[in-house]
Design a protein around this motif. Structure first.
Motif, PDB file in Angstrom:
ATOM      1  N   SER A   1      33.942  51.703  38.548  1.00 46.95           N
ATOM      2  CA  SER A   1      33.166  50.846  37.660  1.00 46.95           C
ATOM      3  C   SER A   1      34.046  50.097  36.673  1.00 46.95           C
ATOM      4  CB  SER A   1      32.109  51.666  36.920  1.00 46.95           C
ATOM      5  OG  SER A   1      32.724  52.626  36.101  1.00 46.95           O
ATOM      6  N   THR A   2      35.103  50.699  36.175  1.00 46.20           N
ATOM      7  CA  THR A   2      35.959  50.005  35.208  1.00 46.20           C
ATOM      8  C   THR A   2      37.058  49.204  35.893  1.00 46.20           C
ATOM      9  OG1 THR A   2      37.384  51.933  34.987  1.00 46.20           O
ATOM     10  CG2 THR A   2      35.580  51.720  33.406  1.00 46.20           C
ATOM     11  N   GLY A   3      37.290  49.467  37.158  1.00 47.37           N
ATOM     12  CA  GLY A   3      38.352  48.774  37.865  1.00 47.37           C
ATOM     13  C   GLY A   3      37.885  47.560  38.632  1.00 47.37           C
ATOM     14  N   ALA A   4      36.624  47.149  38.438  1.00 48.92           N
ATOM     15  CA  ALA A   4      36.087  46.022  39.201  1.00 48.92           C
ATOM     16  C   ALA A   4      36.929  44.761  39.022  1.00 48.92           C
ATOM     17  CB  ALA A   4      34.640  45.753  38.804  1.00 48.92           C
ATOM     18  N   VAL A   5      37.321  44.482  37.771  1.00 46.96           N
ATOM     19  CA  VAL A   5      38.121  43.278  37.530  1.00 46.96           C
ATOM     20  C   VAL A   5      39.517  43.457  38.101  1.00 46.96           C
ATOM     21  CG1 VAL A   5      39.127  41.821  35.743  1.00 46.96           C
ATOM     22  CG2 VAL A   5      36.773  42.570  35.539  1.00 46.96           C
ATOM     23  N   ALA A   6      40.062  44.661  38.018  1.00 44.67           N
ATOM     24  CA  ALA A   6      41.408  44.906  38.526  1.00 44.67           C
ATOM     25  C   ALA A   6      41.484  44.640  40.029  1.00 44.67           C
ATOM     26  CB  ALA A   6      41.838  46.329  38.213  1.00 44.67           C
ATOM     27  N   GLU A   7      40.373  44.879  40.737  1.00 47.03           N
ATOM     28  CA  GLU A   7      40.348  44.650  42.176  1.00 47.03           C
ATOM     29  C   GLU A   7      40.174  43.175  42.515  1.00 47.03           C
ATOM     30  OE1 GLU A   7      37.360  47.194  43.788  1.00 47.03           O
ATOM     31  OE2 GLU A   7      38.203  48.951  42.804  1.00 47.03           O
ATOM     32  N   GLN A   8      39.742  42.371  41.558  1.00 46.19           N
ATOM     33  CA  GLN A   8      39.530  40.956  41.793  1.00 46.19           C
ATOM     34  C   GLN A   8      40.848  40.194  41.754  1.00 46.19           C
ATOM     35  OE1 GLN A   8      36.813  39.740  38.762  1.00 46.19           O
ATOM     36  NE2 GLN A   8      35.110  40.881  39.609  1.00 46.19           N
ATOM     37  N   ASP A   9      40.805  39.002  42.288  1.00 45.72           N
ATOM     38  CA  ASP A   9      41.921  38.084  42.216  1.00 45.72           C
ATOM     39  C   ASP A   9      41.947  37.525  40.788  1.00 45.72           C
ATOM     40  OD1 ASP A   9      43.634  35.919  42.350  1.00 45.72           O
ATOM     41  OD2 ASP A   9      42.548  34.891  43.951  1.00 45.72           O
ATOM     42  N   LEU A  10      42.848  38.019  39.952  1.00 41.59           N
ATOM     43  CA  LEU A  10      42.875  37.646  38.537  1.00 41.59           C
ATOM     44  C   LEU A  10      43.107  36.151  38.327  1.00 41.59           C
ATOM     45  CD1 LEU A  10      44.770  40.682  36.982  1.00 41.59           C
ATOM     46  CD2 LEU A  10      42.304  40.287  37.140  1.00 41.59           C
ATOM     47  N   GLU A  11      43.815  35.518  39.240  1.00 36.98           N
ATOM     48  CA  GLU A  11      44.039  34.069  39.127  1.00 36.98           C
ATOM     49  C   GLU A  11      42.734  33.290  39.323  1.00 36.98           C
ATOM     50  OE1 GLU A  11      45.734  30.417  38.438  1.00 36.98           O
ATOM     51  OE2 GLU A  11      46.521  32.400  37.953  1.00 36.98           O
ATOM     52  N   ASN A  12      41.788  33.893  39.997  1.00 34.32           N
ATOM     53  CA  ASN A  12      40.511  33.227  40.261  1.00 34.32           C
ATOM     54  C   ASN A  12      39.338  33.981  39.649  1.00 34.32           C
ATOM     55  OD1 ASN A  12      41.276  30.841  41.806  1.00 34.32           O
ATOM     56  ND2 ASN A  12      42.163  32.351  43.179  1.00 34.32           N
ATOM     57  N   THR A  13      39.610  34.597  38.492  1.00 31.21           N
ATOM     58  CA  THR A  13      38.575  35.259  37.702  1.00 31.21           C
ATOM     59  C   THR A  13      38.599  34.639  36.316  1.00 31.21           C
ATOM     60  OG1 THR A  13      38.851  37.317  38.942  1.00 31.21           O
ATOM     61  CG2 THR A  13      37.789  37.476  36.791  1.00 31.21           C
ATOM     62  N   LEU A  14      37.411  34.329  35.801  1.00 26.19           N
ATOM     63  CA  LEU A  14      37.280  33.686  34.494  1.00 26.19           C
ATOM     64  C   LEU A  14      36.576  34.637  33.535  1.00 26.19           C
ATOM     65  CD1 LEU A  14      37.931  30.770  33.438  1.00 26.19           C
ATOM     66  CD2 LEU A  14      35.511  30.248  33.819  1.00 26.19           C
ATOM     67  N   PHE A  15      37.151  34.839  32.351  1.00 24.24           N
ATOM     68  CA  PHE A  15      36.536  35.634  31.293  1.00 24.24           C
ATOM     69  C   PHE A  15      35.944  34.677  30.268  1.00 24.24           C
ATOM     70  CE2 PHE A  15      39.889  39.241  31.763  1.00 24.24           C
ATOM     71  CZ  PHE A  15      39.179  39.799  32.805  1.00 24.24           C
TER      72      PHE A  15
END
Length: 188
Positions: free
Chosen positions: A23-37
């Motif tokens: 649950s807390t690693g969802a963003v870590a598994e995403q492509d950070l270059e193509n994730t927007l906060f």
């Protein structure tokens, strides 16, 4: 043969640990270059950008985010059960960036709850900096607007964005995005 308490405890601890990391690693598994906060005063919205669907639109969003263009920009048009629109530095719905408009990249991705698309004028090749997040199924937009992402965390935050009045969705005292960052640029 009874299972020992130690073995049971270890199994339980492993299961809890895996659940928490999932649950807390969802963003870590995403492509950070193509994730927007998108940080709002009342929470964070996380958008998975889709360069496979709309490479030029995603590049524009990342460019503007990295320039700080979206910081402090309001959701100027918010229509209950439809969408929340932002990306105009003037807050009027008529502004954009200094970059040229983008050619449409219509694709087969449907406009569902959490879908993020580019706003435009009646000219299909007029998207610039404004975009919207769907509150509900908006399939009537399919093939008419460019889908470039989807909300993967924080729809509860999207739902809290102050709604506008009537069909225009014009918002009095609108909510602003505090900061918009590409996840790859944010220390993890």
């Amino acid at each position: 043969m009874p299972i020992s308490r130690t073995r049971t405890f270890r199994s339980l601890a492993l299961a809890v640990g895996l659940t928490l990391s999932a649950s807390t690693g969802a963003v870590a598994e995403q492509d950070l270059e193509n994730t927007l906060f998108i940080d709002m005063e009342f929470g964070r919205i996380v958008i998975e950008m889709r360069p496979d669907l709309a490479p030029n639109h995603v590049e524009r969003i990342k460019l503007l985010a990295r320039e700080g263009f979206y910081d402090g920009v309001v959701f100027h048009r918010v229509i209950e059960d439809f969408m929340a629109q932002t990306g105009d530095p003037t807050g009027t719905g008529t502004g954009g960036s200094t970059y040229p408009d983008l050619k449409q990249e219509f694709n087969s991705a449907p406009f569902l709850r959490g879908t993020v698309g580019m706003a435009r004028t009646p000219d299909p090749n007029s998207a610039n900096s404004q975009w919207f997040i769907c509150f509900d199924d908006c399939s009537f937009l399919n093939g008419e607007y460019t889908v470039w992402g989807k909300v993967v965390e924080g729809m509860d935050v999207v739902d809290q964005i102050k709604k506008g009045a009537g069909r225009s969705g014009s918002v009095t005292d609108p909510d602003a995005m505090v900061s918009v960052r590409v996840a790859a640029d944010v220390p993890q």
